[in-house]
Design a protein around this motif. Structure first.
Motif, PDB file in Angstrom:
ATOM      1  N   HIS A 297      68.410  21.786-111.067  1.00 48.15           N
ATOM      2  CA  HIS A 297      68.774  22.219-112.368  1.00 48.15           C
ATOM      3  C   HIS A 297      69.956  21.599-112.714  1.00 48.15           C
ATOM      4  N   TYR A 298      70.912  21.143-111.992  1.00 47.95           N
ATOM      5  CA  TYR A 298      72.029  20.117-112.535  1.00 47.95           C
ATOM      6  C   TYR A 298      71.334  18.945-112.951  1.00 47.95           C
ATOM      7  N   TYR A 299      70.549  18.467-112.270  1.00 48.65           N
ATOM      8  CA  TYR A 299      69.997  17.201-112.817  1.00 48.65           C
ATOM      9  C   TYR A 299      69.350  17.581-113.954  1.00 48.65           C
ATOM     10  N   THR A 300      68.673  18.169-114.154  1.00 46.91           N
ATOM     11  CA  THR A 300      67.593  18.202-115.526  1.00 46.91           C
ATOM     12  C   THR A 300      68.579  18.968-116.603  1.00 46.91           C
ATOM     13  N   ARG A 301      69.520  19.516-116.349  1.00 47.47           N
ATOM     14  CA  ARG A 301      70.464  20.136-117.561  1.00 47.47           C
ATOM     15  C   ARG A 301      71.463  19.150-117.983  1.00 47.47           C
ATOM     16  N   PHE A 302      72.215  18.691-116.850  1.00 50.17           N
ATOM     17  CA  PHE A 302      73.347  18.045-117.052  1.00 50.17           C
ATOM     18  C   PHE A 302      73.417  16.438-117.144  1.00 50.17           C
ATOM     19  N   VAL A 303      72.175  15.881-116.529  1.00 48.22           N
ATOM     20  CA  VAL A 303      72.222  14.305-116.531  1.00 48.22           C
ATOM     21  C   VAL A 303      71.356  13.940-117.541  1.00 48.22           C
ATOM     22  N   PRO A 304      71.849  13.169-118.351  1.00 51.72           N
ATOM     23  CA  PRO A 304      71.093  12.558-119.580  1.00 51.72           C
ATOM     24  C   PRO A 304      69.935  11.805-119.005  1.00 51.72           C
ATOM     25  N   GLY A 305      68.767  11.975-119.830  1.00 50.58           N
ATOM     26  CA  GLY A 305      67.706  11.200-119.443  1.00 50.58           C
ATOM     27  C   GLY A 305      66.902  11.932-118.343  1.00 50.58           C
ATOM     28  N   GLY A 310      61.639  12.075-112.426  1.00 49.45           N
ATOM     29  CA  GLY A 310      62.784  12.217-111.737  1.00 49.45           C
ATOM     30  C   GLY A 310      63.037  13.384-110.815  1.00 49.45           C
ATOM     31  N   VAL A 311      62.349  14.498-111.410  1.00 49.51           N
ATOM     32  CA  VAL A 311      62.294  15.645-110.492  1.00 49.51           C
ATOM     33  C   VAL A 311      61.218  15.397-109.378  1.00 49.51           C
ATOM     34  N   ALA A 312      60.187  14.644-109.545  1.00 46.49           N
ATOM     35  CA  ALA A 312      59.133  14.342-108.437  1.00 46.49           C
ATOM     36  C   ALA A 312      59.928  13.533-107.452  1.00 46.49           C
ATOM     37  N   ARG A 313      60.843  12.330-107.884  1.00 49.30           N
ATOM     38  CA  ARG A 313      61.390  11.439-107.134  1.00 49.30           C
ATOM     39  C   ARG A 313      62.356  12.103-106.273  1.00 49.30           C
ATOM     40  N   PHE A 314      62.968  13.058-107.117  1.00 49.98           N
ATOM     41  CA  PHE A 314      64.114  13.830-106.282  1.00 49.98           C
ATOM     42  C   PHE A 314      63.350  14.598-104.916  1.00 49.98           C
ATOM     43  N   LEU A 315      62.467  14.987-105.356  1.00 50.65           N
ATOM     44  CA  LEU A 315      61.910  16.060-104.232  1.00 50.65           C
ATOM     45  C   LEU A 315      61.287  15.202-103.028  1.00 50.65           C
ATOM     46  N   LEU A 316      60.850  14.132-103.454  1.00 50.98           N
ATOM     47  CA  LEU A 316      60.169  13.111-102.427  1.00 50.98           C
ATOM     48  C   LEU A 316      61.398  12.543-101.562  1.00 50.98           C
ATOM     49  N   THR A 317      62.633  12.249-102.256  1.00 50.21           N
ATOM     50  CA  THR A 317      63.465  11.602-101.317  1.00 50.21           C
ATOM     51  C   THR A 317      64.020  12.535-100.556  1.00 50.21           C
ATOM     52  N   ALA A 318      64.264  13.913-100.954  1.00 44.40           N
ATOM     53  CA  ALA A 318      64.956  14.863-100.194  1.00 44.40           C
ATOM     54  C   ALA A 318      63.939  15.139 -99.043  1.00 44.40           C
ATOM     55  N   ALA A 319      62.792  15.185 -99.315  1.00 47.76           N
ATOM     56  CA  ALA A 319      61.588  15.389 -98.284  1.00 47.76           C
ATOM     57  C   ALA A 319      61.734  14.663 -96.780  1.00 47.76           C
TER      58      ALA A 319
END
Length: 453
Positions: A297-305, A310-319
Motif C-alpha cells: 500500500h505504501y508503494y501504490t499510494r506514495f511512490v510515483p509511477g 510493479g505489484v506483481a514484481r514486488f510479490l515475486l521478489t518477496a516470494a
C-alpha cells in the motif's frame, strides 16, 4: 541443500485468521482426514492437537478450524462471516455431517482434545485424527503436522513438488549468480520459474488477485461501522477505524512523518481482521500477514509511477526471499519464534520494495538481509495465546522497518558484510537455541508478564 520446487503461490494463500499454522493448517489437515472417510461407515471421529497447537489452540481458534475442516470447509473459501455460527450449530446439535455424507454424533469440546503439555517428537505442531465405525473398530488413523504458513505435512513430511524449474536456486548466493548470469532482476528469474506451472498471464492474474484480497482486507479493517473490541479475554480495542477517520480528516502535508501513520494503519487493519478470524492472505504466515500488504500500500499510494506490474514484481521478489527462508530455516513461530514470521515477512517486503524502487539484485538481497537481521531473536509470546498482543503492533513496526531496510539498501551499492544466507542461518540456529517457552506456547515473555483479564 538441493533446490526444492516452490511456487510463489506456495508462500501466499488466501485463508482465514487468526493463524496460518494454528488455524489454516488444522483446517486443511481435518479436511484431508475427512476425505479419507468417504464411502466408509463412520460412527465416531476424534482429533488430538499437541505441542504449540495444544498450548495456544484455544486462542488461535484451532478447535473451530478442526470442526470446519471436518465439515469439508477450505480456508480459502470458507465463509468467515458464518464460520462461528456453523461451529455453534454443531455444538448445539451434538452432530456433524462429514463431506462424504456420514452424520455422526460429535461434541467439539470432547472430540477435539488440546494437549497443553504433550508434544509429538517430529514437530511442535502435531495432530492425530482417529475414526471408528459404528461397532467401535478403527477405520482410519492419520498424523499431520502444521509446519508453518498453512503447510501441512503427513507422517512422511511435505510431499515435494517434482516440477523441474529452469532456474532453480536454494541459496541467496545462487539466486544472485542466476541474476548476474542471466542479466535479469529477481522478479524475472521467479517469473521464468513460475512458467513451469502456468503461463505468465495466469501468474500475473493470480498475483493481482492476491493483491485484491489484501486491499479488501485493509478496506474492511479501516471501515468497520463500529470500532469494538477483538474477540478473546484481552478485550483489545480495534484501532484501525478511528485512525483511518483521523488520517482522512487531517490536513495533508503538515506532518512529514504522516506517511508512517498510513503504513501503521494498513498493518493494523490487516492484523485486526486476522485476529477477528477474517479473510487474509498468508504472507508468509497469518501472524505476519499485515507487513507485505502495508508495504505494498505504501508503494501504490506514495511512490510515483506505481503500477500493477510493479505489484506483481514486488510479490515475486518477496516470494523468492520467503522461499530461501522456508527452505533453509523456518517460517513457523512454533519452530523458531516470531523471527521466523515477522522477521521473514519484513525481509520479504524489504526485498520486494527495493526491486520496484529500482534496486539491483545485490541491493535487493541486501534489503532482505537488513530486514531479517534486525528481527533476529524475536520471540513468539502471544498474550493469552491470542494473535493480538504483541502481534498486531509488531506487524506495524516491521512494516516501517521493511521500508527503512529497502531505503538503506538503495543508498548502498549492494556490497555488505553479512549476506542474506548468513542471516538466515543465524535465524535458524537462534531458533534452535531458543527455549520452547518463547516459541508460540504462551509460556514465556509477555505471555506470562501480562496477565490475561
Amino acid at each position: 541443500m538441493s533446490p526444492v520446487a516452490l511456487s510463489a503461490f506456495d508462500l501466499y494463500s488466501v485463508g482465514i485468521g487468526p493463524s496460518s499454522s494454528h488455524t489454516v493448517g488444522p483446517m486443511r489437515a481435518a479436511r484431508r482426514f475427512a476425505s479419507t472417510l468417504d464411502g466408509l461407515a463412520v460412527g465416531r471421529v476424534r482429533a488430538e492437537l499437541f505441542g504449540s497447537l495444544g498450548a495456544t489452540g484455544h486462542g488461535h481458534g484451532s478447535a473451530k478450524a478442526v470442526v470446519l475442516g471436518l465439515l469439508g470447509e477450505d480456508p480459502a473459501t470458507v465463509d468467515t462471516d458464518t464460520a462461528d455460527e456453523r461451529v455453534a450449530a454443531v455444538r448445539d446439535a451434538g452432530r456433524l455431517r462429514l463431506p462424504g455424507g456420514a452424520d455422526i454424533a460429535f461434541d467439539p469440546d470432547a472430540d477435539v482434545v488440546l494437549h497443553r503439555r504433550r508434544s509429538l517428537p517430529e514437530h511442535p505442531n502435531g495432530m492425530r485424527f482417529h475414526a471408528w465405525d459404528p461397532s467401535g473398530a478403527v477405520i482410519s488413523e492419520r498424523t499431520y503436522f502444521s509446519v508453518g504458513g498453512g503447510f501441512v505435512a503427513g507422517d512422511t513430511g511435505v510431499v515435494a513438488d517434482t516440477t523441474v524449474l529452469p532456474h532453480p536456486f536454494a541459496t541467496g548466493g545462487e539466486l544472485l549468480a542466476l541474476c548476474r548470469d542471466l542479466s535479469l532482476p529477481v522478479s524475472d528469474v521467479m517469473l521464468a520459474n513460475e512458467r513451469a506451472w502456468r503461463p505468465d498471464a495466469d501468474t500475473r492474474a493470480g498475483l493481482l488477485h492476491l493483491w485484491s484480497v489484501m486491499q479488501a482486507c485493509v478496506e474492511r479493517g479501516c471501515t468497520r461501522s463500529f470500532d469494538g473490541v477483538l474477540p478473546g479475554g484481552l478485550r483489545v480495542p480495534r484501532r484501525a477505524p478511528a485512525l483511518y477517520r483521523d488520517l482522512k480528516a487531517s490536513a495533508e502535508g503538515v506532518d512529514p512523518l504522516k506517511v508512517l501513520d498510513w503504513v501503521n494503519l494498513y498493518a493494523l487493519a490487516v492484523n485486526e481482521e486476522n485476529a477477528s478470524g477474517g479473510r487474509v492472505v498468508t504472507a508468509p504466515t497469518n501472524g505476519a500477514a499485515g507487513i507485505i500488504p502495508a508495504v505494498l500500500h505504501y508503494y501504490t499510494r506514495f511512490v510515483p509511477g506505481a503500477t500493477d506490474d510493479g505489484v506483481a514484481r514486488f510479490l515475486l521478489t518477496a516470494a523468492a526471499v520467503g522461499m530461501l527462508i522456508k527452505g533453509n530455516a523456518s517460517i513457523s513461530g512454533a519452530e523458531v519464534g516470531c523471527q521466523g514470521e515477522v522477521g521473514s515477512a519484513c525481509a520479504m517486503a524489504a526485498a520486494g520494495l527495493c526491486e520496484v524502487l529500482g534496486g539491483t539484485p545485490a541491493q535487493v538481497e541486501n534489503a532482505a538481509e537488513i530486514g531479517l537481521e534486525h528481527n533476529l531473536g524475536l520471540t513468539c509470546d502471544p498474550v493469552g495465546g491470542l494473535v493480538q498482543i504483541p502481534c498486531i503492533e509488531r506487524n506495524a513496526i516491521a512494516s516501517v522497518k521493511a521500508i527503512t531496510a529497502a531505503r538503506l539498501a538503495l543508498n548502498g551499492d549492494g556490497n555488505h558484510k553479512v549476506t542474506l544466507d548468513k542471516a538466515i542461518r543465524t535465524m535458524r540456529d537462534t531458533g534452535r537455541d531458543m527455549s520452547v517457552k518463547y516459541k508460540e506456547t504462551a509460556r514465556g515473555g509477555l505471555a506470562v508478564t501480562v496477565i490475561e483479564c
